[in-house]
Design an enzyme around this catalytic site. Sequence first.
Site, short mmCIF file in Angstrom:
data_model
loop_
_atom_site.label_atom_id
_atom_site.label_comp_id
_atom_site.label_asym_id
_atom_site.label_seq_id
_atom_site.Cartn_x
_atom_site.Cartn_y
_atom_site.Cartn_z
NE ARG A 46 35.60 35.52 27.61
CZ ARG A 46 34.83 35.41 28.70
NH1 ARG A 46 33.54 35.46 28.62
NH2 ARG A 46 35.39 35.26 29.88
CE LYS B 22 32.85 39.39 32.36
NZ LYS B 22 34.13 39.32 33.10
NE ARG C 64 36.44 28.24 47.63
CZ ARG C 64 36.58 29.48 48.11
NH1 ARG C 64 37.16 30.41 47.38
NH2 ARG C 64 36.16 29.78 49.32
NE ARG D 280 39.23 32.75 33.53
CZ ARG D 280 38.83 32.69 34.81
NH1 ARG D 280 39.41 31.86 35.65
NH2 ARG D 280 37.84 33.45 35.21
NE ARG E 237 34.89 33.90 39.80
CZ ARG E 237 34.93 34.45 38.58
NH1 ARG E 237 34.09 35.43 38.27
NH2 ARG E 237 35.80 34.03 37.70
P1 ADP Z 1 34.81 35.27 33.76
O1 ADP Z 1 33.51 35.60 34.40
O2 ADP Z 1 35.85 34.93 34.77
O3 ADP Z 1 35.22 36.33 32.79
P2 ADP Z 1 33.35 33.35 32.14
O4 ADP Z 1 32.54 32.58 33.11
O5 ADP Z 1 32.69 34.44 31.41
O6 ADP Z 1 34.65 33.93 32.92
O7 ADP Z 1 34.01 32.36 31.08
C1 ADP Z 1 34.69 31.19 31.47
C2 ADP Z 1 35.37 30.59 30.23
O8 ADP Z 1 34.37 30.19 29.28
C3 ADP Z 1 36.30 31.51 29.46
O9 ADP Z 1 37.61 31.52 30.00
C4 ADP Z 1 36.26 30.90 28.05
O10 ADP Z 1 37.07 29.74 27.96
C5 ADP Z 1 34.80 30.44 27.94
N1 ADP Z 1 33.93 31.47 27.34
C6 ADP Z 1 32.92 32.14 27.97
N2 ADP Z 1 32.31 32.99 27.13
C7 ADP Z 1 32.95 32.88 25.93
C8 ADP Z 1 32.81 33.50 24.67
N3 ADP Z 1 31.88 34.45 24.45
N4 ADP Z 1 33.65 33.12 23.67
C9 ADP Z 1 34.58 32.17 23.87
N5 ADP Z 1 34.78 31.54 25.03
C10 ADP Z 1 33.97 31.89 26.06
P1 ADP Z 2 33.22 38.48 36.51
O1 ADP Z 2 31.83 37.99 36.27
O2 ADP Z 2 33.52 39.78 35.82
O3 ADP Z 2 34.27 37.45 36.24
P2 ADP Z 2 32.43 38.43 39.33
O4 ADP Z 2 31.21 39.28 39.34
O5 ADP Z 2 32.26 36.97 39.45
O6 ADP Z 2 33.37 38.81 38.07
O7 ADP Z 2 33.37 38.93 40.53
C1 ADP Z 2 34.59 38.26 40.86
C2 ADP Z 2 34.71 38.16 42.38
O8 ADP Z 2 34.97 39.45 42.92
C3 ADP Z 2 33.48 37.64 43.08
O9 ADP Z 2 33.89 36.82 44.16
C4 ADP Z 2 32.77 38.91 43.58
O10 ADP Z 2 32.05 38.66 44.80
C5 ADP Z 2 33.93 39.87 43.81
N1 ADP Z 2 33.61 41.25 43.42
C6 ADP Z 2 32.83 41.68 42.40
N2 ADP Z 2 32.80 43.04 42.36
C7 ADP Z 2 33.61 43.48 43.36
C8 ADP Z 2 34.00 44.79 43.83
N3 ADP Z 2 33.55 45.90 43.23
N4 ADP Z 2 34.83 44.84 44.89
C9 ADP Z 2 35.29 43.71 45.50
N5 ADP Z 2 34.96 42.45 45.09
C10 ADP Z 2 34.14 42.33 44.04
#
Ligand code: ADP
Ligand code: ADP
Length: 213
Positions: A88, A13, A160, A172, A127
């Site tokens: 979410r 995303k 990180r 998660r 990541r």
């Molecule tokens: P990822 O990109 O790995 O999906 P996020 O950065 O979006 O993770 O979110 C990190 C954490 O922040 C989640 O595991 C949750 O605890 C909290 N969080 C983020 N967005 C929301 C939301 N819309 N509602 C509830 N908790 C959230």
């Molecule tokens: P999200 O926001 O959904 O949690 P991220 O965009 O942060 O996910 O992506 C998670 C990790 O995977 C990052 O380190 C990113 O560079 C890598 N990544 C994202 N898209 C791809 C893909 N299509 N193939 C391989 N690695 C990816």
Amino acid sequence: MNLILLGPPGAGKGTQAERLMSRYDIPQLSTGEMLRAAVAEGSDLGKQAKIIMEAGNLVPDDLMIKLISERIGHEDCANGFILDGFPRTTAQAQALDAMLVERDLRLDKVISITADEEALIERISGRFSCADCGAGYHDSFKQPRAEGVCDECGGGNFERRKDDNRETVMARLDTYRKQTAPIIPYYEGDGRLVQVDGMAEITAVGDAIQALL
Ligand code: ADP
Ligand code: ADP
Ligand code: ZN
């Protein structure tokens, strides 16, 4: 252009939001980023969110709805926004619809990015991001062009996330399956949902999204 990027942690995303932001000149509203900023700041919200995030659970809906409702009212959202990580839960999705009606806005697309669970774990484990500008990277799949130097801002500080460890990732993913996946049918019902295969390479996923918009 008002977009939602939906998908499990690690689906891509944030990565795809970066490209959409520059293409449409609209901001990425990442609730995860907002919460991490609140934690770093030590605000009341941050204090509440910290333990919840470290456990891989969701921050309560009322807090999140308030946060995003305030954020989409900012001037930089005049041309639209990309929601990354919100909604979410079904309650958040319903609250968002009410917010949009109130502001006479509508969602153009809800982009659901899918990926296999093993791939998600591998992606999250590798990541990291630029501490200065937030650009996202991966140990194997997206290294900076020059080692130790951010492609976007030239900075050399990387970080990180504390919750990007295997144990929290499992929690998660479980939270995603139980609380977030059920909003897919909510958006499917009225034709706003489009699905993209997030297992393809980063640029190919971006091209697939572009083709849908
Ligand atoms: P990822 O990109 O790995 O999906 P996020 O950065 O979006 O993770 O979110 C990190 C954490 O922040 C989640 O595991 C949750 O605890 C909290 N969080 C983020 N967005 C929301 C939301 N819309 N509602 C509830 N908790 C959230
Ligand atoms: P999200 O926001 O959904 O949690 P991220 O965009 O942060 O996910 O992506 C998670 C990790 O995977 C990052 O380190 C990113 O560079 C890598 N990544 C994202 N898209 C791809 C893909 N299509 N193939 C391989 N690695 C990816
Ligand atoms: Zn940078």
